[in-house]
Design a protein around this motif. Structure first.
Motif, PDB file in Angstrom:
ATOM      1  N   ASP A 136      -3.683  11.571  -5.428  1.00 36.95           N
ATOM      2  CA  ASP A 136      -2.768  11.219  -4.333  1.00 36.95           C
ATOM      3  C   ASP A 136      -3.504  10.714  -3.090  1.00 36.95           C
ATOM      4  O   ASP A 136      -2.879  10.328  -2.113  1.00 36.95           O
ATOM      5  CB  ASP A 136      -1.873  12.403  -3.943  1.00 36.95           C
ATOM      6  N   LYS A 137      -4.838  10.750  -3.103  1.00 32.95           N
ATOM      7  CA  LYS A 137      -5.640  10.195  -2.014  1.00 32.95           C
ATOM      8  C   LYS A 137      -6.741   9.291  -2.603  1.00 32.95           C
ATOM      9  O   LYS A 137      -7.865   9.232  -2.091  1.00 32.95           O
ATOM     10  CB  LYS A 137      -6.273  11.324  -1.194  1.00 32.95           C
ATOM     11  N   GLU A 138      -6.399   8.613  -3.704  1.00 34.24           N
ATOM     12  CA  GLU A 138      -7.394   7.799  -4.391  1.00 34.24           C
ATOM     13  C   GLU A 138      -7.820   6.612  -3.522  1.00 34.24           C
ATOM     14  O   GLU A 138      -7.076   6.154  -2.647  1.00 34.24           O
ATOM     15  CB  GLU A 138      -6.832   7.250  -5.716  1.00 34.24           C
ATOM     16  N   PHE A 139      -9.010   6.132  -3.770  1.00 34.79           N
ATOM     17  CA  PHE A 139      -9.417   4.856  -3.194  1.00 34.79           C
ATOM     18  C   PHE A 139      -8.559   3.758  -3.810  1.00 34.79           C
ATOM     19  O   PHE A 139      -8.176   3.822  -4.985  1.00 34.79           O
ATOM     20  CB  PHE A 139     -10.894   4.577  -3.500  1.00 34.79           C
ATOM     21  N   ILE A 194      -3.004  -4.528  -6.006  1.00 31.53           N
ATOM     22  CA  ILE A 194      -3.564  -3.289  -5.452  1.00 31.53           C
ATOM     23  C   ILE A 194      -3.575  -2.256  -6.565  1.00 31.53           C
ATOM     24  O   ILE A 194      -2.546  -2.020  -7.215  1.00 31.53           O
ATOM     25  CB  ILE A 194      -2.738  -2.782  -4.259  1.00 31.53           C
ATOM     26  N   MET A 195      -4.716  -1.648  -6.819  1.00 30.41           N
ATOM     27  CA  MET A 195      -4.860  -0.724  -7.942  1.00 30.41           C
ATOM     28  C   MET A 195      -5.608   0.520  -7.482  1.00 30.41           C
ATOM     29  O   MET A 195      -6.587   0.444  -6.733  1.00 30.41           O
ATOM     30  CB  MET A 195      -5.613  -1.416  -9.091  1.00 30.41           C
ATOM     31  N   LYS A 196      -5.154   1.680  -7.933  1.00 30.82           N
ATOM     32  CA  LYS A 196      -5.858   2.927  -7.660  1.00 30.82           C
ATOM     33  C   LYS A 196      -7.155   2.964  -8.458  1.00 30.82           C
ATOM     34  O   LYS A 196      -7.185   2.569  -9.621  1.00 30.82           O
ATOM     35  CB  LYS A 196      -4.994   4.123  -8.041  1.00 30.82           C
ATOM     36  N   ILE A 197      -8.208   3.450  -7.839  1.00 27.49           N
ATOM     37  CA  ILE A 197      -9.491   3.604  -8.524  1.00 27.49           C
ATOM     38  C   ILE A 197      -9.528   5.018  -9.102  1.00 27.49           C
ATOM     39  O   ILE A 197      -9.528   6.006  -8.359  1.00 27.49           O
ATOM     40  CB  ILE A 197     -10.666   3.372  -7.569  1.00 27.49           C
ATOM     41  N   VAL A 198      -9.522   5.096 -10.442  1.00 28.99           N
ATOM     42  CA  VAL A 198      -9.460   6.382 -11.137  1.00 28.99           C
ATOM     43  C   VAL A 198     -10.546   6.436 -12.192  1.00 28.99           C
ATOM     44  O   VAL A 198     -11.035   5.403 -12.635  1.00 28.99           O
ATOM     45  CB  VAL A 198      -8.071   6.592 -11.779  1.00 28.99           C
ATOM     46  N   VAL A 249       0.840  -1.198   0.000  1.00 28.71           N
ATOM     47  CA  VAL A 249       0.000   0.000   0.000  1.00 28.71           C
ATOM     48  C   VAL A 249       0.872   1.244   0.000  1.00 28.71           C
ATOM     49  O   VAL A 249       0.609   2.214  -0.734  1.00 28.71           O
ATOM     50  CB  VAL A 249      -0.949  -0.014   1.222  1.00 28.71           C
ATOM     51  N   ALA A 250       1.921   1.235   0.792  1.00 27.53           N
ATOM     52  CA  ALA A 250       2.818   2.389   0.825  1.00 27.53           C
ATOM     53  C   ALA A 250       3.482   2.601  -0.529  1.00 27.53           C
ATOM     54  O   ALA A 250       3.666   3.734  -0.981  1.00 27.53           O
ATOM     55  CB  ALA A 250       3.874   2.193   1.926  1.00 27.53           C
ATOM     56  N   GLY A 251       3.827   1.508  -1.195  1.00 33.59           N
ATOM     57  CA  GLY A 251       4.465   1.626  -2.502  1.00 33.59           C
ATOM     58  C   GLY A 251       3.566   2.251  -3.538  1.00 33.59           C
ATOM     59  O   GLY A 251       3.991   3.099  -4.326  1.00 33.59           O
ATOM     60  N   ILE A 252       2.304   1.855  -3.558  1.00 38.18           N
ATOM     61  CA  ILE A 252       1.400   2.420  -4.567  1.00 38.18           C
ATOM     62  C   ILE A 252       1.036   3.862  -4.242  1.00 38.18           C
ATOM     63  O   ILE A 252       0.667   4.648  -5.115  1.00 38.18           O
ATOM     64  CB  ILE A 252       0.143   1.544  -4.703  1.00 38.18           C
TER      65      ILE A 252
END
Length: 766
Positions: free
Chosen positions: A211-214, A196-200, A149-152
């Motif tokens: 920078d604060k994505e789900f 783990i993937m950012k929701i965009v 999580v920290a890496g993404i």
């Protein structure tokens, strides 16, 4: 061995025979058996090694593939405007999130655990085994996933930061916005694939907290169901996971390591060893074969001894066999007629011995519908038909004439015509009449015909090869003009063949360079006669030196040479690109039966349309009835695949085939196009009008669109309007136009006035 020992006892005094015959035979037998056994054992071990190596590769690929597959599954919901909107709501619509993200991913793709984390890395949704559970369950895996999580999130001290950057540029992502991190690691004491993937959002129209994505977290464990699925898919026996490397007897193991190289455990299974099973299966047969070989060798030695006293009889038999072989070398086995070699020899003799005033006739014959007899009644029936036909031919020709079976259902005749004899044309007529009489074959009455090509020497030359070539050309013309007839070679036929060859060569060049080839589009008009609903794509060729070449000249050549496949692909691509410019009309493309016979045709068409970015729903594919009749090309499955992909299917030239009505029930089509021959016959009697009305009624009864082709007069238009045709196409409205002309026509405010717009100089044919 007993047989060999008995021979040794009988010939104890004949030591030269033992040394010269028996001992070499025994040595050869022993060497052969040893070599065979060694080869089999080598093949067994090699087969076992290859099988085990294949399964090792399969397991390694399966383990690595599940990580990337997990990320691809997440892309479906992580890059989505609606997801951003729903997650931003307060309170969240958990039912929507279950149906479209968490529960949906778990139930659809079998992800064991799915979590959604907010900008503070706190869980807002948790799903395990397809059921939403308390968000506190995330605490079980929080520590293990913390560095990921920290890496993404881009933390500088995360060991996974570089890995995230690499994944962000992965070619399989559908947008450059997404950032994800996928790993293989140990989770709760089990091997697991974690993504783990950012929701965009998928578009710039939706704002999201950069920078604060789900975050969307997906977990799939590599034991349990994964092992079961891999085992079933690859037929791997006894597959299991172990934290220690403890394979049992006859088992092998594959280490499972995390992405940073840490050992997680081992997959262990019993590899398939086909070589061992094969060896067990052939061992009895090998033992029996070795025994039989030894017995046969003993019998062979005895026979050799006996044969030495019958050498003279053998020589006589060889001479008889030589005579028989000589006969077979020059005669057909099935019919007993001379074969090609003897035919060419006798034709050479006839040409060399020709007297003044004599003509030499060369006839090439081909049975019509012979393939149908073979396909329906079998090859024995076909052989019987060939024999019966050869007997009939033999009764028609003179003693000095030669009948030859060239192969299959092809025959040839050489006839020397002296002055005063009846001409070879009379022989052709008699052959046609005799071939047309029914044949009683295996209890069936069979009716076939024959096509004949005739060439005369010296009128057409005296070179044997040229005479045969010209007879073949005449035979081809007889087939092309309806079969069951004969045609005499003329120089015009040779010119036609030469022209076809030139057209073929130049068409290949045109397809390779694209020079001269064009696509014209003929409008298709709605029932009212003033609204363009579609266009038909038609191939045109403007040769750089010979000018406009009619489609009737180069399309048949493309069909016969297979170039129609390449030409059809080019037309389809052009039509797809054009359709993107005309969103309100469909584009119709003709398909050739030759294209249907190519392997994977439906997938090929679908891929072309996708490459061009066209909508399959606005592409109409026209097929002729011959495609439906050809079961060997898999037309049923091909048409079904094309319709499932969204294409419209139109049956062209409807009404000209004897089985059109029956095939409408079997094949699903969207449109039938009434053949232009019926339209052109309007006003010349009542039959064409009755047929058109019947076709329109049939089409409407089956909820099909009915289009009339070749409409050229107002009278035809009014009749078709009254009959209820849905669409019309023809020179009354417009000839085929270029892409630019169609575009200008569709953009004009008075686009309905087609005849006023048409420019006859655009294309010389419609």
């Amino acid at each position: 061995m007993k047989s060999i020992l008995s021979i040794l006892s009988v010939h104890r005094a004949g030591l030269p025979f033992i040394r010269s015959v028996i001992l070499p035979v025994l040595l050869v037998a022993a060497a052969t058996l040893s070599l065979g056994a060694a080869s089999i054992l080598w093949a067994v071990n090699k087969s076992n090694d290859v099988s085990a190596e294949r399964q090792l590769r399969v397991m390694d690929r399966s383990i690595r593939a599940v990580v990337h597959q997990l990320a691809r599954e997440q892309e479906m919901v992580a890059i989505w405007d609606d997801a951003i909107i729903e997650l931003a709501k307060s309170p969240m619509d958990l039912k929507w999130i279950d149906a479209n993200i968490g529960v949906w991913l778990s139930r659809t793709f079998g992800q064991e655990e799915v979590y959604i984390l907010d900008g503070r890395n706190e869980p807002v949704n948790a799903v395990i085994d397809g059921t939403r559970i308390s968000n506190h369950e995330f605490e079980r895996v929080r520590d293990s996933l913390g560095s990921l999580v920290a890496g993404i999130r881009g933390a500088s001290d995360s060991p996974h930061r570089d890995h995230v950057a690499e994944n962000a540029e992965a070619p399989h992502l559908i947008t450059g916005k997404a950032v994800y991190d996928a790993h293989l690691l140990e989770l709760l004491g089990r091997p697991a694939a974690v993504s783990i993937m950012k929701i965009v959002p998928e578009s710039d129209a939706v704002a999201y907290p950069q920078d604060k994505e789900f975050l969307l977290v997906g977990i799939r464990y590599l034991d349990g169901n994964f092992i079961k699925r891999i085992s079933e898919q690859n037929l791997i026996e006894g597959l299991r996971f172990s934290v220690v490397d403890n394979p049992g007897q006859s088992e092998i193991s594959v280490p499972v390591r995390s992405d940073v190289g840490d050992l997680i455990g081992y997959f262990v299974w019993k590899p398939e060893l086909p070589g061992n099973r094969l060896l067990k299966a052939v061992e009895p047969a090998m033992a029996i074969a070795a025994t039989i070989i030894l017995l046969l060798l003993g019998a062979l030695v005895r026979r050799l001894r006996q044969s030495m006293s019958a050498l003279e009889r053998t020589v006589l038999e060889l001479k008889a066999s030589e005579a028989q072989a000589h006969h077979l070398a020059f005669h057909d086995v099935l019919t007993g007629l001379p074969n090609r070699a003897l035919f060419e020899d006798r034709l050479n003799h006839a040409i060399a011995r020709r007297q003044d005033g004599e003509r030499i006739a060369v006839l090439m014959l081909d049975l019509d519908r012979f393939k149908h007899v073979n396909d329906t009644l079998g090859h024995p029936a076909g052989d019987s038909l060939i024999r019966e036909f050869s007997i009939r031919l033999s009764r028609l020709v003179g003693r000095n004439d030669t009948i030859t079976r060239l192969g299959g259902d092809e025959f040839a005749i050489v006839q020397v015509c002296a002055p005063g004899m009846e001409g070879p044309e009379t022989l052709c007529e008699r052959i046609l009449a005799l071939a047309h009489e029914h044949y009683d074959i295996m209890g069936n009455q069979i009716f076939v015909g024959t096509s004949i090509g005739l060439v005369l020497a010296p009128d057409a030359g005296t070179d044997r090869s040229e005479l045969l070539r010209k007879a073949d050309i005449a035979l081809y013309r007889a087939k092309a003009e309806g079969r069951n007839c004969y045609r005499v070679f003329t120089p015009e036929m040779d010119e036609t063949v030469t022209l076809r060859r030139i057209v073929e060569e130049e068409l290949r060049v045109a397809l390779a360079t694209g020079e001269g080839l064009e696509v014209a589009y003929q409008p298709q008009i709605a029932l009212s006669g003033d609204t363009i609903v579609g266009v038909e794509a038609l191939a045109r060729w403007r040769h750089p030196t010979r000018g406009y070449i009619q489609p009737s000249q180069f399309i048949p050549v493309a069909e016969q040479t297979g170039l129609i496949v390449q030409l059809g692909d080019w037309i389809l691509r052009e039509a797809c690109l054009a359709s993107r410019r005309w969103p309100d009309v469909f584009v119709s493309v003709n398909l050739s039966p030759v294209q249907f016979r190519s392997c994977g045709f439906a997938n090929h068409v679908i891929s072309i349309v996708r490459e061009c970015g066209a909508d399959p729903g606005r592409i109409e594919l026209e097929v002729t009835e011959s495609v439906l009749l050809d079961e060997e090309c898999g037309s049923t499955d091909t048409l079904r695949a094309l319709r499932d992909a969204g294409f419209r299917i139109a049956l062209d030239d409807f009404g000209t085939g004897y089985s059109s009505l029956g095939y409408l029930h079997r094949f699903e089509v969207d449109k039938i196009k009434i053949d232009r021959s019926f339209i052109q016959s309007l006003g010349q009697g009542t039959r064409a009008a009755a047929v058109i009305k019947a076709i329109v009624s049939l089409g409407h009864a089956m909820s099909l669109t009915v289009t009339a082709e070749g409409v050229e007069t107002e009278i035809q238009k009014k009749f078709l309007h009254t009959a209820g045709c849905n669409e019309m196409q023809g020179h009354l409205f417009s000839r085929a136009l270029s892409q630019e002309q169609i575009t200008r026509l569709l953009n004009r405010p008075d686009a309905k006035a087609l005849q006023c717009y048409f420019d006859s100089s655009a294309f010389t044919a419609g």
